[in-house]
Design an enzyme around this catalytic site. Structure first.
Site, PDB file in Angstrom:
ATOM      1  N   VAL A  71       0.838  -1.204   0.000  1.00 25.74           N
ATOM      2  CA  VAL A  71       0.000   0.000   0.000  1.00 25.74           C
ATOM      3  C   VAL A  71       0.870   1.250   0.000  1.00 25.74           C
ATOM      4  CG1 VAL A  71      -1.836   1.268   1.173  1.00 25.74           C
ATOM      5  CG2 VAL A  71      -1.775  -1.230   1.323  1.00 25.74           C
ATOM      6  N   GLY A 118       4.989   5.512 -18.944  1.00 25.02           N
ATOM      7  CA  GLY A 118       5.175   4.301 -18.142  1.00 25.02           C
ATOM      8  C   GLY A 118       4.458   4.355 -16.809  1.00 25.02           C
ATOM      9  N   GLU A 160      -0.365   1.171 -17.225  1.00 25.25           N
ATOM     10  CA  GLU A 160      -0.169  -0.058 -17.981  1.00 25.25           C
ATOM     11  C   GLU A 160      -0.862   0.041 -19.347  1.00 25.25           C
ATOM     12  OE1 GLU A 160       1.511  -2.664 -16.576  1.00 25.25           O
ATOM     13  OE2 GLU A 160       1.775  -1.510 -14.745  1.00 25.25           O
ATOM     14  N   LYS A 180      -5.896  -1.807  -2.177  1.00 27.72           N
ATOM     15  CA  LYS A 180      -5.156  -1.146  -1.097  1.00 27.72           C
ATOM     16  C   LYS A 180      -6.100  -0.733   0.030  1.00 27.72           C
ATOM     17  CE  LYS A 180      -1.771   0.505  -4.453  1.00 27.72           C
ATOM     18  NZ  LYS A 180      -1.555   1.590  -5.431  1.00 27.72           N
ATOM     19  N   GLY A 192       7.210   2.974  -7.918  1.00 29.56           N
ATOM     20  CA  GLY A 192       8.602   3.152  -8.311  1.00 29.56           C
ATOM     21  C   GLY A 192       9.470   2.129  -7.619  1.00 29.56           C
TER      22      GLY A 192
END
Lengths: 435, 435
Positions: free
Chosen positions: B130, B185, B188, B203, B300
């Protein structure tokens, strides 16, 4: 499992809040902690009569709480550095775990306290010492443990933030807002600790230690208050796209670590610039996680109690752990603390907001620009305010690029020595807080 | 002490980030954890050649990592629900601790996974599932453990927030910004999970469970995406003093718990409204601490690795603890989870932003007001836009006070049935997020 017995020393705002929260949320807390946590003892000379203390052993002498055999965890909420230090050392000596909200004590005597605790294999938890209910100690110590912390910058004194917020929103002078803060109970009768940055310096000392793995060294924090900030400077800063916040900043630089508390221009688009009123917020920048921010109430009985009780539950959870496997008091193992140099303020590199009153005559701005240029100080922005009366004095507002403080001071001294400069130059540091 | 051996399964963005962070900050992490943490095994069919894997046993089959006797902690970073579930259950069966970043898996199969882990006395840690690098699981589970959590509301999908931010700042349509997000990016090729709120619902499921002590129940989350939000609605919301954010909201009400993901009008003065781009932030309101906010990168490689590594260190620290004293997986002891009713969306009480296109003729607004009034729905604000061409259609924008959703829907159906109403009414929920 047996209930864990808590002895609360001091039944003021935070002590009372802790008692209330532990009782009100007892069921919720037990569901989480897996065992009952009950206040068995209270040390207070004058416990308020509106608490239901029938199940509690109330003692006038806090040292009797610290030495009571039934007490598992001593919660020190009396504040100050004299009795509180004795009390905590006594509790540790008795093999009891300690929870405290006492920032001054941890910042100034923490090294001694943690050494004693380590020898006895007990924990001293102090989440409530910094930023009230925000779990910032846990966050840095455990949540960001993967990171090399690059820097942190925080609004860690609610009183100061309330004053600066009111000054900005209503254009009121410092002294007026301070009086109101005192009336509202946000500021003490002696506001020195808050407005001169000492309280923030205590908290910064603690944050820097757990962020960088250095010993607590309060005496090395550069500390500057907000009493010299004018509503005018707040306005000019805003014209340049900045807010003035009283920040505690700890920053890793190649030559050492900067520890400084001072008013700071912060870009207005940052969340930190938009933290208003008595609220606290801390930005923490880690090499892996990047910038993060933590926001909440920095003071108040229940908010601080939230942190005290979280510490109590943490201690309860580690009662069976090998003491070597516990989270170290200062995040890093005590034999792994590093003796990094704390930078003198003169060596700090940052950008500066300058405001100077000058004679409204040709060549003044050129002279100022020349002095800066000769010292290799670049100008980010410059504003000359129209004079109220033609030919009288005008204000020049300057924002520099990054420069070493000693060089900035040199330039300021030189500009102040010009005949055209009237009075002292106002200097406020500015930080981009980007990376 | 012996080093702890980590087996990383999956060497994609997060797996690679975890490997990098563990290596780069090895010294820093060891100073904190008190013992060396080393990647002994990697499970990957095609490990990138730019990693130095000389000291690591690289296996093509992740199950060989999960069963390797030397591995102490299995880090599952392959994603998805099929192989990952098998892998984690295999690791647990082998008595190994598990760290995972897999939100879908935890939200949909967590109850089963935690039951298996409990039986084997091992930990399954999932901070990275999360909000990426923000230590929000730890914060709620440990930092706010004193609190009865009243509600939480979060921007927990960076892609969605990037899209809404771009739409607001540049007035661009959804479909354009989505295409750009895909190019960058951030989104998706199949953006359904992000823009339709499924990722956020995963989440939210996890956050709600640890906040309220309820089992994971993903299937009960009301989920609405942002693909129907227009730049126009963002603009009108702004006129009313709001920003539109895609929020996950979990709220305790007297009748049960609300679990919902939908676009939401948020007052623009709130920090949460000013969280822009791909960043995440979660507000958590506890009864003792009041409102708090946690902000950082939600995705990331390195930011997520920050959370994965924090979990690894946490697991290392509790290797010697009685398993009963560990922080429970879902914050509350598994036998203390409560079976509170999850409210259907029709019973949710909130305020609403409505936009309707109507004929520009007298009496239309009066009719709309009458329908709302007959259903006891109060109007907070109403704006009628000037028609582009006199006598053509006009837009009415309404902000209601709090009302039950079923009643709001009734009113909407009735207004839509008027001859003067053109097409469907746009309905977006609004939240004050004050207390």
């Amino acid at each position: 499992m047996e209930p864990v017995n808590i002895g609360i020393c001091g039944l003021g705002t935070v002590g009372g809040g802790t008692f209330d929260v532990l009782n009100r949320n007892a069921k919720e807390i037990t569901r989480r902690a897996g065992r009952e946590i009950r206040v068995s003892h209270i040390g207070s000379r004058s416990p308020k009569t509106d608490y239901d203390l029938q199940q509690v052993c109330v003692l006038a002498d806090v040292f009797d709480v610290a030495t009571a055999p039934e007490v598992d965890i001593v919660v020190e909420l009396i504040g100050g550095c004299d009795v509180a230090l004795d009390l905590i050392l006594t509790a540790i000596e008795q093999g009891k775990h300690v929870v405290t909200a006492n920032k001054a004590l941890i910042a100034e005597h923490g090294n001694e306290i943690f050494a004693a605790a380590q020898e006895k294999g007990v924990m001293v938890a102090f989440e409530a010492a910094v930023a009230g209910g925000i779990p910032i100690i846990k966050t840095i110590r455990e949540g960001l443990t993967a990171n090399k912390i690059d820097w942190l910058a925080g609004i860690i004194n609610g009183t100061g933030n309330f004053i600066l917020t009111e000054m900005r929103e209503k254009g009121r002078p410092f002294i007026d807002v301070l009086a109101e803060a005192q009336e509202l109970g946000y500021a003490e009768a002696d506001p020195t600790f808050d407005v001169e940055g000492i309280d923030a310096a205590h908290k910064l000392t603690i944050l820097a230690s757990i962020a960088f793995g250095i010993p607590l060294q309060f005496e090395k924090v550069y500390t500057e208050g907000i009493s010299h900030i004018s509503a005018q400077d707040i306005l000019f800063a805003e014209e340049l796209g900045y807010r003035i916040k009283h920040l505690g900043i700890a920053k890793r630089v190649p030559e050492g670590i900067e520890l400084r508390v001072h008013p700071t221009l912060v870009p207005e688009r940052l969340l930190l610039a938009n933290v208003n009123g008595v609220m606290n917020a801390i930005m923490v920048h880690g090499d892996a996680v990047g910038p993060t921010l933590y926001y909440g109430a920095g003071a108040g009985g229940e908010a601080t109690a939230s942190a005290v009780v979280a510490d109590i539950v943490d201690v309860v959870r580690t009662l069976t752990i090998d003491s070597d496997d516990r989270v170290p008091h200062l995040a890093f193992k005590s034999d792994c603390l590093s003796d990094v140099r704390i930078m003198p303020i003169e060596s700090v590199v940052t950008s500066y907001y300058l405001r100077m009153e000058v004679l409204d005559q040709p060549g003044v701005m050129a002279n100022v620009a020349r002095i800066l240029s000769e010292l290799d100080i670049s100008i980010e922005a410059i504003i000359q305010k129209e004079p109220q009366i033609k030919g009288s004095e005008v204000a020049i507002i300057l924002l520099t690029r990054n420069v070493e403080e000693s060089k900035m001071n040199e330039a300021i001294a030189e500009i102040e020595s010009l005949d055209s400069t009237l009075g002292d130059i106002v200097k406020i540091r500015a930080e981009s807080l980007i990376n």
